[in-house]
Design an enzyme around this catalytic site. Sequence first.
Site, PDB file in Angstrom:
ATOM      1  N   GLY A  91       5.294   0.921  31.803  1.00 34.35           N
ATOM      2  CA  GLY A  91       5.878   1.989  30.996  1.00 34.35           C
ATOM      3  C   GLY A  91       6.925   2.770  31.768  1.00 34.35           C
ATOM      4  N   THR A  92       6.661   2.987  33.035  1.00 34.54           N
ATOM      5  CA  THR A  92       7.585   3.743  33.883  1.00 34.54           C
ATOM      6  C   THR A  92       8.944   3.047  33.950  1.00 34.54           C
ATOM      7  OG1 THR A  92       5.717   4.558  35.177  1.00 34.54           O
ATOM      8  CG2 THR A  92       7.890   4.728  36.192  1.00 34.54           C
ATOM      9  N   ASN A 105       0.197  12.460  26.499  1.00 35.51           N
ATOM     10  CA  ASN A 105      -0.942  11.803  27.154  1.00 35.51           C
ATOM     11  C   ASN A 105      -2.068  12.772  27.499  1.00 35.51           C
ATOM     12  OD1 ASN A 105       1.493  12.306  28.844  1.00 35.51           O
ATOM     13  ND2 ASN A 105       0.020  12.109  30.518  1.00 35.51           N
ATOM     14  N   THR A 120      11.402 -13.242  37.250  1.00 39.15           N
ATOM     15  CA  THR A 120      10.592 -14.243  36.547  1.00 39.15           C
ATOM     16  C   THR A 120       9.473 -13.559  35.769  1.00 39.15           C
ATOM     17  OG1 THR A 120      11.113 -15.850  38.245  1.00 39.15           O
ATOM     18  CG2 THR A 120       9.203 -16.339  36.861  1.00 39.15           C
ATOM     19  N   GLN A 178       1.434   6.269  24.619  1.00 35.75           N
ATOM     20  CA  GLN A 178       0.121   6.698  24.103  1.00 35.75           C
ATOM     21  C   GLN A 178      -0.009   6.504  22.598  1.00 35.75           C
ATOM     22  OE1 GLN A 178      -2.509   7.411  25.759  1.00 35.75           O
ATOM     23  NE2 GLN A 178      -1.681   7.700  27.802  1.00 35.75           N
ATOM     24  N   GLY A 190       1.214  -2.014  28.678  1.00 37.02           N
ATOM     25  CA  GLY A 190       0.058  -2.854  28.366  1.00 37.02           C
ATOM     26  C   GLY A 190      -1.282  -2.208  28.657  1.00 37.02           C
ATOM     27  N   HIS A 191      -1.403  -1.546  29.815  1.00 36.85           N
ATOM     28  CA  HIS A 191      -2.740  -1.114  30.227  1.00 36.85           C
ATOM     29  C   HIS A 191      -3.256   0.095  29.458  1.00 36.85           C
ATOM     30  CE1 HIS A 191      -2.019   2.396  33.050  1.00 36.85           C
ATOM     31  NE2 HIS A 191      -0.791   1.925  32.989  1.00 36.85           N
ATOM     32  N   CYS A 208      -4.910  18.249  42.362  1.00 31.51           N
ATOM     33  CA  CYS A 208      -4.982  18.883  43.663  1.00 31.51           C
ATOM     34  C   CYS A 208      -3.752  18.482  44.462  1.00 31.51           C
ATOM     35  CB  CYS A 208      -6.246  18.435  44.377  1.00 31.51           C
ATOM     36  SG  CYS A 208      -6.627  19.429  45.804  1.00 31.51           S
TER      37      CYS A 208
HETATM   38  C1  LIG Z   1       0.669   5.812  31.330  1.00 28.38           C
HETATM   39  C2  LIG Z   1       1.910   6.407  30.766  1.00 28.38           C
HETATM   40  C3  LIG Z   1       3.180   6.021  31.226  1.00 28.38           C
HETATM   41  C4  LIG Z   1       3.367   5.096  32.408  1.00 28.38           C
HETATM   42  O1  LIG Z   1       3.024   3.777  32.113  1.00 28.38           O
HETATM   43  P1  LIG Z   1       2.785   2.781  33.364  1.00 28.38           P
HETATM   44  O2  LIG Z   1       2.675   1.445  32.739  1.00 28.38           O
HETATM   45  O3  LIG Z   1       1.537   3.226  34.019  1.00 28.38           O
HETATM   46  O4  LIG Z   1       3.978   2.906  34.245  1.00 28.38           O
HETATM   47  C5  LIG Z   1       4.288   6.580  30.657  1.00 28.38           C
HETATM   48  N1  LIG Z   1       4.175   7.458  29.654  1.00 28.38           N
HETATM   49  C6  LIG Z   1       2.986   7.848  29.160  1.00 28.38           C
HETATM   50  C7  LIG Z   1       2.949   8.811  28.027  1.00 28.38           C
HETATM   51  C8  LIG Z   1       1.816   7.340  29.704  1.00 28.38           C
HETATM   52  O5  LIG Z   1       0.644   7.745  29.225  1.00 28.38           O
END
Ligand SMILES: *Cc1c(COP(=O)(O)O)cnc(C)c1O
Length: 392
Positions: free
Chosen positions: A75-76, A157, A243, A185, A206-207, A331
Amino acid sequence: MMSNGKVVYMDNNATTRIAPEVLEAMQPYLTEYYGNPSSMHTFGGQVGRAVETARAQVAELLGAEPSEIIFTSCGTESDSTAILSALQTYPDKRHVIKTKVEHPAVKNLCENLDKLTGQQHRITRLGVAADGTLNLDSYKAALADDTAVVSAMWANNETGVLFPVEEMAAMAKERGILFHSDAVQAVGKVPINMKKNQIDFLSLSGHKLHAPKGIGVLYVRKKTPFVTFLHGGHQEKGRRGGTENVASIVGLGKACELAGKMMAEENTRVRALRDKLEHGLLSSIPKAILNGHAELRLPNTSNISFEYVEGEAILLHMNRHNICASSGSACTSGSLEPSHVLRAMGVPFTAAHGSIRFSLSIYNTEEEVDFVLAKMPEIIANLRAMSPFWQG
Ligand SMILES: *Cc1c(COP(=O)(O)O)cnc(C)c1O
């Protein structure tokens, strides 16, 4: 600990378990089908077809064309790619609009734009109301002739609060401004149909939807100008070198297919579990406050502040019972900083420090909710008994 010895996992906005069906779909691509999808031989070609099937599955969930789907590493990466692409498309426009509650993937990219590009950017950080919602009047007033791109998340999130991104995209489009939404999200939890909106770029990961970590997607609308971020081979039609992470791509495709089927359950059974948890905590624990709008929200997320206790202390005590959640304070350098999201909402320090995010998934059960409801009042009461600020 639950009688079955399992962890009670209520931290699904941090990451999710891989669905068994997803793992099963991936396995052949980690073993016998190891060809390179770009190869000329049949062996690689069949792997390439699996990637295209996954692309169609992702497109189906989003109401998009397969050609509008670019696979990324996370996502990043998708967030960075979209914003940097827009800025390169309009080299004369140096204004970026985002909200104060964006994920660090957008927030910290924007804080570093000047360093990254060597140019001066003007950044508007839109504030939110006490319930986390966004005011469209201040958004409209911020749109300017030098605005290159707007980045606003579909769902937050930390609180689950939803933003009217489709309306916002339409307003940006009228001014010729590109619009990006971080929908990491939102995907799989609320319906998304890219045919019915004017959003140019959309990120997912994906995760967060029961596929593996390290795979993401950037949706880029057909005809939206796009500038490649990772230059390299001709993968993804030259739009993203490297790839393909084939097994994870196959897994993400399967996860999107499942998410489409499970969205109804997410909005009925999971929502009911979340509501039971939330109402139970708010009614059994004094000075517990819901953070975020009660309705304009994801069905799985509940962010609750327990006043006069530290979130991290609460998490440690929950951890003893094998209950996983997150706290709204991190923290940093020894001092407890409330999250930028809760600060933007103006949540008082005494409450922001004791905020806990519960985020459920289709794998949670009512038995787990009852277990958490049985443990939390005592955890909070014990911590408050030790707090110099609590006069209960
Ligand atoms: C988890 C998250 C991301 C980052 O996704 P990654 O695959 O961990 O880089 C970006 N935006 C939101 C809102 C998220 O919850």
